[in-house]
Design an enzyme around this catalytic site. Structure first.
Site, PDB file in Angstrom:
ATOM      1  N   THR A  96       0.852  -1.183   0.000  1.00  0.00           N
ATOM      2  CA  THR A  96       0.000   0.000   0.000  1.00  0.00           C
ATOM      3  C   THR A  96       0.892   1.237   0.000  1.00  0.00           C
ATOM      4  O   THR A  96       1.638   1.474   0.948  1.00  0.00           O
ATOM      5  CB  THR A  96      -0.919   0.023   1.234  1.00  0.00           C
ATOM      6  OG1 THR A  96      -1.763  -1.134   1.201  1.00  0.00           O
ATOM      7  CG2 THR A  96      -1.796   1.267   1.234  1.00  0.00           C
ATOM      8  N   LYS A 172      -6.944   1.761  -3.709  1.00  0.00           N
ATOM      9  CA  LYS A 172      -6.607   1.074  -2.460  1.00  0.00           C
ATOM     10  C   LYS A 172      -6.716   2.027  -1.270  1.00  0.00           C
ATOM     11  O   LYS A 172      -7.147   1.631  -0.181  1.00  0.00           O
ATOM     12  CB  LYS A 172      -5.184   0.500  -2.538  1.00  0.00           C
ATOM     13  CG  LYS A 172      -4.708  -0.219  -1.264  1.00  0.00           C
ATOM     14  CD  LYS A 172      -5.566  -1.424  -0.933  1.00  0.00           C
ATOM     15  CE  LYS A 172      -5.195  -2.074   0.395  1.00  0.00           C
ATOM     16  NZ  LYS A 172      -3.877  -2.705   0.416  1.00  0.00           N
ATOM     17  N   LYS A 240       0.208   3.814   9.254  1.00  0.00           N
ATOM     18  CA  LYS A 240       0.842   4.004   7.947  1.00  0.00           C
ATOM     19  C   LYS A 240      -0.202   4.160   6.847  1.00  0.00           C
ATOM     20  O   LYS A 240      -0.181   5.122   6.065  1.00  0.00           O
ATOM     21  CB  LYS A 240       1.761   2.816   7.662  1.00  0.00           C
ATOM     22  CG  LYS A 240       2.575   2.936   6.374  1.00  0.00           C
ATOM     23  CD  LYS A 240       1.927   2.264   5.168  1.00  0.00           C
ATOM     24  CE  LYS A 240       1.836   0.762   5.346  1.00  0.00           C
ATOM     25  NZ  LYS A 240       1.339   0.102   4.096  1.00  0.00           N
TER      26      LYS A 240
END
Length: 297
Positions: A96, A172, A240
């Site tokens: 990601t 995403k 994150k």
């Protein structure tokens, strides 16, 4: 199977390990690398190929690591793979990352004669092991064509977002926004239920059949009920990932207050020493603040 015989999977965590295993089952020759030597050893015991990686013979490298820093180091660091690979080797990044980072990596790979595919994944460790992941891909026609048999071997669904690299990562980010909010909302709801005298098992039984349910609720609430926080997806992933979402939102002048609130809960959990636990452990922050126990011993 295509003519892609030698594949390297870098990052043998819960998702990368499943991808590597799915490729092995399909008949590919798969090498695996991970910063944890135990993971690498286990992969070899489970059928992964041993010995030095033949970088100049690889047809594809699949990267499934934690963050952008690790991804950049793997590809272009002092010991990076980019100078070891032959022309037209596929680099498929499932990490990601932000759309801007994906575009930067694509530009650098193009200059090296390498094919870059922006290929973030979703589905969890179970679907990864079953070869039933969902991919959100963007990249050149050549990269997409070369990746097709690998995607077929490891996925249930592949969503294509065209040739503009970064579009897959943007999608995403949207998924992670919802997933992070849903996990935090699940934790808040199950903890609230306990304060109202509702048994957690009854909570799950009822809500999973009502409008308030979500995939994350049905998947994560059992971890709390079972008092099992062995990480399928860890707390540390979310500061994150939601950080990426909030950074994109900031650059787009988009207000994302629910994402920011969920982010605070995961940061609090990480700061409380829960970073390596399953992300359902964010419920412990709600429980601590409410002065209750999540499960009765």
């Amino acid at each position: 199977m295509s003519d892609i015989n030698n594949i390297l999977v870098i990052g043998l965590g819960s998702m990368g390990y499943g991808i590597a295993q799915s490729l092995l089952r399909t008949g590919y020759k798969v090498y695996g690398r991970d910063k944890n030597p135990n993971q690498q050893h286990t992969f070899i015991q489970d059928g992964g190929f041993e010995g030095q990686v033949p970088y100049d013979q690889l047809e594809a490298v699949i990267i499934v690591v934690l963050n952008e820093k690790q991804t950049r180091e793997i590809i272009f660091g002092d010991q990076g793979i980019s100078d070891k690979l032959k022309n037209n080797t596929l680099i498929m990044v499932c990490t990601t990352v932000s759309p801007n980072f994906a575009r930067e990596m694509d530009n650098k790979c193009c200059k090296k004669g390498l094919l870059y595919l922006d290929a973030p994944i979703s589905g969890g460790s179970k679907k990864s092991l079953e070869g039933k992941l969902s991919y959100m891909i963007s990249g050149s026609p050549q990269a997409q064509q070369k990746a097709k048999p690998l995607l077929n071997a490891t996925s249930e669904k592949v969503f294509e977002f065209g040739e503009s690299v970064g579009a897959g990562s943007a999608m995403k980010a949207v998924n992670q926004m919802l997933a992070g909010i849903h996990i935090s909302a699940m934790a808040e709801a199950i903890t609230f239920a306990i304060t109202q005298g509702i048994d957690p098992k009854k909570f799950l039984e009822v809500i999973s059949e009502c409008a308030g349910t979500s995939w994350m609720l049905e998947n994560r609430a059992p971890h709390i009920i079972d008092d099992d926080y062995s990480p399928k997806s860890s707390i540390n992933i979310w500061p994150k990932d939601l950080g990426i979402v909030l950074d994109i939102a900031k650059k787009s002048n988009f207000s994302a207050p629910l994402t920011a609130t969920a982010m605070q809960q995961f940061v609090a959990a990480a700061g409380s020493g829960l970073g390596q636990e399953d992300d359902a452990a964010v419920a412990k922050i709600y429980a601590r603040n409410a002065g209750i126990e999540l499960t009765k011993s």
